[in-house]
Scaffold this active site. Structure first.
Site, short mmCIF file in Angstrom:
data_model
loop_
_atom_site.label_atom_id
_atom_site.label_comp_id
_atom_site.label_asym_id
_atom_site.label_seq_id
_atom_site.Cartn_x
_atom_site.Cartn_y
_atom_site.Cartn_z
N GLU A 186 0.83 -1.21 0.00
CA GLU A 186 0.00 0.00 0.00
C GLU A 186 0.87 1.26 0.00
O GLU A 186 0.63 2.19 -0.77
CB GLU A 186 -0.95 0.00 1.20
CG GLU A 186 -1.88 1.19 1.15
CD GLU A 186 -2.94 1.19 2.25
OE1 GLU A 186 -4.08 0.84 1.95
OE2 GLU A 186 -2.61 1.53 3.40
N ARG B 29 -1.26 34.28 -16.31
CA ARG B 29 -1.74 35.32 -15.40
C ARG B 29 -0.75 36.49 -15.36
O ARG B 29 0.43 36.30 -15.04
CB ARG B 29 -1.91 34.71 -13.99
CG ARG B 29 -2.28 35.69 -12.92
CD ARG B 29 -3.73 36.10 -13.03
NE ARG B 29 -4.12 36.96 -11.92
CZ ARG B 29 -5.23 37.67 -11.92
NH1 ARG B 29 -6.06 37.65 -12.96
NH2 ARG B 29 -5.53 38.43 -10.89
N GLN C 225 10.65 35.60 -9.39
CA GLN C 225 11.39 34.45 -8.88
C GLN C 225 10.67 33.79 -7.69
O GLN C 225 10.76 32.57 -7.50
CB GLN C 225 12.78 34.90 -8.45
CG GLN C 225 13.83 33.85 -8.68
CD GLN C 225 15.22 34.37 -8.40
OE1 GLN C 225 15.48 34.85 -7.29
NE2 GLN C 225 16.09 34.28 -9.36
#
Ligand SMILES: Cc1cc2nc3c(=O)[nH]c(=O)nc-3n(C[C@H](O)[C@H](O)[C@H](O)COP(=O)(O)OP(=O)(O)OC[C@H]3O[C@@H](n4cnc5c(N)ncnc54)[C@H](O)[C@@H]3O)c2cc1C
Length: 381
Positions: free
Chosen positions: A244, A270, A281
């Site tokens: 798992e 954007r 940055q």
């Protein structure tokens, strides 16, 4: 050292992405609001063969090697935004099908695997109790042998798939004197006398995955339904957890890849202060770190899959993988949300879902702290 995927693995990846985008994206917000399991999606996953990936063809499975399973789950996480459905499938796969395949008798495998592979029956496992979480082996649930059956008494909590499961692998103490060696595992069907499902648990995330309590009151389990020998519960549980921790988080990695791509696109498009926000940055470094986490998560995940494919044990590597990917998924989700600003915080963009869903990954399959304990124990600390 070979880092390339085979042509078959690449084709499988593409096929799963295409399938998930076509069949598994409907009305997720509505199902989340209703806290509803995606039955239609479950059936389609089963038709595609996903529950049978690691199962030999003899039982109706695809007989895939561990790395191919991981690649397919990563693709599923990339293409399907319903993380609750994927979580239910992973639980079914790694905590029910896989232990049955490894530890079951021929009779048990023939009885259960074909229906589990077809998705006609749903499975899971029940270990955790109200007072026994990380310290799972301090469980109170008891199994007493009476003639040709065991009587199980106790209650389990936070059991994935419990409200919809047909069978669960239940862990109970058969010999309290023996500690770890005194726990056994049982295949318990929902119709067995004394078995009932308690309350469903409303979680912050993974809202489409049913999770609940299990109550065992003199629950009658035939001896033929014990998985492995008496006292083999710890070995079964640890083997299960390796799978798992190694494989479930492949889907998280796929989700991280999707979020990374969305975030890169947003940072390019954007514009604020006359330029793309990605030109700052402060933004681009966050995204660089996100990309690095995806890449490193993939390396450790594939290493675990490769080890399991070679038949090796991987307790340390699966702890590294689980810890790194679950923590990275949360961090990447938070970073993606931040880079999307107010839009990220709105439910329409689906990024807040990643934050809610990823938080669970630090808790189930052993918390982050427990993974660090495991790693430290390998360093003799
Ligand atoms: C979404 C979800 C699905 C789940 N599905 C299943 C399932 O299908 N089957 C099942 O059996 N269980 C399931 N669980 C339960 C899960 O395994 C437990 O929640 C988990 O093991 C932690 O146990 P706990 O919640 O009791 O927390 P606790 O053990 O009480 O831990 C609380 C806090 O203490 C810390 N802590 C405890 N002990 C130590 C230690 N020794 N060192 C450092 N820190 C420590 C933990 O890391 C944690 O931060 C699920 C849980 C969730 C959230």
């Amino acid at each position: 050292m070979e880092f390339n995927l085979s042509l078959d693995q690449l084709q499988l990846k593409e096929a799963v992405i295409e399938f998930a985008r076509r069949e598994l994206v409907d009305d997720l917000s509505g199902r989340e609001k209703r806290r509803e399991f995606f039955w239609e999606g479950w059936k389609k996953c089963a038709e595609f063969g996903l529950p049978g990936m690691p199962v030999p063809e003899q039982y109706g499975g695809l007989g895939l090697d561990p790395l191919s399973c991981v690649v397919a789950l990563e693709a599923l996480g990339y293409g399907c935004p319903d993380h609750g459905l994927i979580f239910a499938l992973n639980s079914h796969l790694w905590t029910c099908i896989k232990p049955l395949l490894t530890f079951g008798t021929d009779e048990q495998k023939e009885k259960y695997l074909p229906a589990l592979v077809r998705g006609d029956k749903i499975g899971g496992h029940a270990m955790t109790e109200a007072d026994a979480g990380s310290d799972a082996f301090s469980m109170r649930c008891r199994a007493r042998k009476v003639g040709d059956r065991y009587l199980l008494n106790g209650a389990k909590i936070f059991i994935t798939n419990a409200p919809i499961a047909d069978l669960l692998l239940v862990f109970a103490v058969t010999d309290p004197e023996k500690g770890f060696g005194g726990v056994s595992a049982f295949i318990v069907e929902k119709g067995f006398p004394g078995f009932s499902i308690g309350q469903s648990i409303e979680l912050m995330g993974l809202r489409t995955c049913p999770i609940g309590e299990v109550v065992l009151e003199d629950c009658e389990v035939p001896v033929s339904h014990r998985l492995g020998s008496e006292g083999a519960g710890a070995a079964i549980f640890h083997a299960e957890m390796e799978w798992e921790r190694g494989c479930l988080f492949a889907a998280h990695l796929g989700a991280m890849q999707r979020t990374l791509e969305t975030t890169v696109a947003h940072a390019r498009e954007r514009k604020q202060f006359g330029q793309a926000i990605g030109k700052n940055q402060a933004v681009s470094h966050k995204i660089a770190d996100m990309a690095m986490r995806v890449e490193l998560g993939r390396l450790i995940l594939y290493k675990v899959a490769w080890m399991k494919g070679c038949g090796k044990r991987a307790p340390l590597e699966s702890a590294f993988s689980k810890l790194f990917i679950s923590e990275s998924y949360l961090q990447n989700s938070l970073d993606a949300l931040q880079i999307h600003g107010g839009y990220g915080y709105s439910v329409d963009y689906g990024l807040e879902r990643h934050v809610r869903d990823s938080l669970g990954g630090r808790i189930y399959s052993g918390t982050s702290e427990i993974q660090r304990n495991i790693i430290a124990s390998f360093l003799d600390l």
